[in-house]
Design a protein around this motif. Structure first.
Motif, mmCIF file in Angstrom:
data_model
loop_
_atom_site.group_PDB
_atom_site.id
_atom_site.type_symbol
_atom_site.label_atom_id
_atom_site.label_comp_id
_atom_site.label_asym_id
_atom_site.label_seq_id
_atom_site.Cartn_x
_atom_site.Cartn_y
_atom_site.Cartn_z
ATOM 1 N N SER A 1 0.719 -1.125 0.000
ATOM 2 C CA SER A 1 -0.139 -0.042 -0.140
ATOM 3 C C SER A 1 0.891 1.049 -0.036
ATOM 4 O O SER A 1 2.071 1.207 0.164
ATOM 5 N N SER A 2 0.403 2.465 -0.215
ATOM 6 C CA SER A 2 0.820 3.703 -0.038
ATOM 7 C C SER A 2 1.841 3.832 1.193
ATOM 8 O O SER A 2 2.681 4.403 1.168
ATOM 9 N N ASP B 1 5.697 3.026 1.430
ATOM 10 C CA ASP B 1 6.861 4.054 1.283
ATOM 11 C C ASP B 1 7.302 4.797 2.347
ATOM 12 O O ASP B 1 8.650 4.855 2.637
ATOM 13 N N LYS B 2 6.321 4.924 3.580
ATOM 14 C CA LYS B 2 6.853 5.743 4.599
ATOM 15 C C LYS B 2 7.652 4.575 5.489
ATOM 16 O O LYS B 2 8.552 4.845 6.257
ATOM 17 N N THR C 1 2.067 -3.580 -6.152
ATOM 18 C CA THR C 1 0.834 -3.015 -5.671
ATOM 19 C C THR C 1 -0.193 -4.373 -5.691
ATOM 20 O O THR C 1 0.004 -5.267 -6.325
#
Length: 300
Positions: free
Chosen positions: A197-198, A201-202, A223
């Protein structure tokens, strides 16, 4: 009846090279090891010595460096290696939410799988996960007699969210990164994060400072509902969970746990493969050697 692993693992050796040089490598590594008073001597069979030579692409000097770092780093990681009875409540807890599996491919590669099944991360514990990783790889080195041409890691991160940041342990992450990069005797070729998921990235950004560029360059993100993984790992080398013909990870996990339990006595030994503490050889936070686990890796 042979298990899936046993029926395919015999294909996974650089047979010709080892047939010609194995005895020489073993003798040299054993002689060197026996001359190091601060390094352990128990539970070190011939194939264990060959793992380091093989992972260093038959450079014997690099193999000695990697093996020494393997032993000394383990001495500095009691939180990952002490009190890890696979039947203990804490290890049973992590085994219930993490599935691990291994598939030996026709290309003489080993695909390692990690799958988290804990929506909301209610039960996830980063330290226990790292401890389980060490437990499972140790059982692999104790039980398996194969030397894959390359190793590929597939991590299913579908349940990882930003809540993971509250579970993260920087001290453990540093040690685990050192172990994976400079100590563990495998030939790492690729790392795939699937169902990303997005938030990944973090999360990856948090972990990236602890990783060498050589490792981060091997990482690929995929994804949810993407078929990009198949460009790197053919579908025929995947479990049913991901469209392949092999048993689902839950079944493979049961097989892996059975291997762990078969080696329970050795795995409960807190001194397993650790440098011997002494006043002359105090190691609290060893630095990785010049040779990393990539060891002049020739990526296909």
């Amino acid at each position: 009846m042979k298990t899936h692993w046993e029926s395919t693992a015999a294909k996974m050796t650089d047979t010709q090279h080892l047939d010609e040089k194995a005895t020489q490598y073993i003798q040299e590594m054993r002689t060197w090891l026996n001359a190091q008073p601060y390094l352990p001597k128990d539970n070190i069979d011939d194939i264990f010595l060959l793992r380091f030579v093989h992972s260093c692409y038959y450079d014997i000097d690099k193999a000695k460096i990697a093996m020494e770092f393997f032993f000394t780093l383990r001495l500095a990681c009691p939180e990952l290696l002490n009190n890890r009875d696979p039947l203990s409540p804490e290890m049973q807890k992590v085994m219930e939410i993490v599935n691990l599996g291994q598939i030996a491919t026709p290309e003489d590669e080993c695909v390692w799988f990690w799958q988290l099944n804990d929506p909301g991360l209610e039960f996830y514990d980063y330290l226990l996960d790292a401890k389980f990783f060490m437990l499972s790889t140790d059982s692999y080195f104790l039980a398996k007699k194969t030397l894959p041409k390359a190793d590929i890691v597939v991590l299913d991160v579908k349940d990882l969210s930003l809540k993971f940041l509250t579970k993260f342990n920087i001290s453990v992450a540093r040690k685990l990164a050192k172990y994976q990069e400079g100590a563990i005797p495998i030939r790492l070729k690729q790392v795939h994060l699937i169902n990303a998921s997005s938030a990944m990235d973090k999360i990856f950004g948090l972990m990236k400072p602890f990783l060498k560029k050589e490792l981060t360059d091997l990482v690929h993100f995929h994804t949810a509902k993407s078929d990009t993984l198949y460009k790197y790992v053919p579908k025929e080398n995947l479990p049913a969970d991901y469209g392949g013909p092999h048993p689902p990870l839950a079944e493979q996990h049961k097989e892996l746990v059975s291997v762990i339990l078969s080696k329970r006595k050795e795995l409960m030994d807190d001194t397993l493969w650790r440098a011997i503490p002494s006043d002359k050889k105090k190691i609290s936070n060893p630095s990785p050697p010049i040779v990393s686990s990539f060891r002049a890796l020739a990526i296909d």
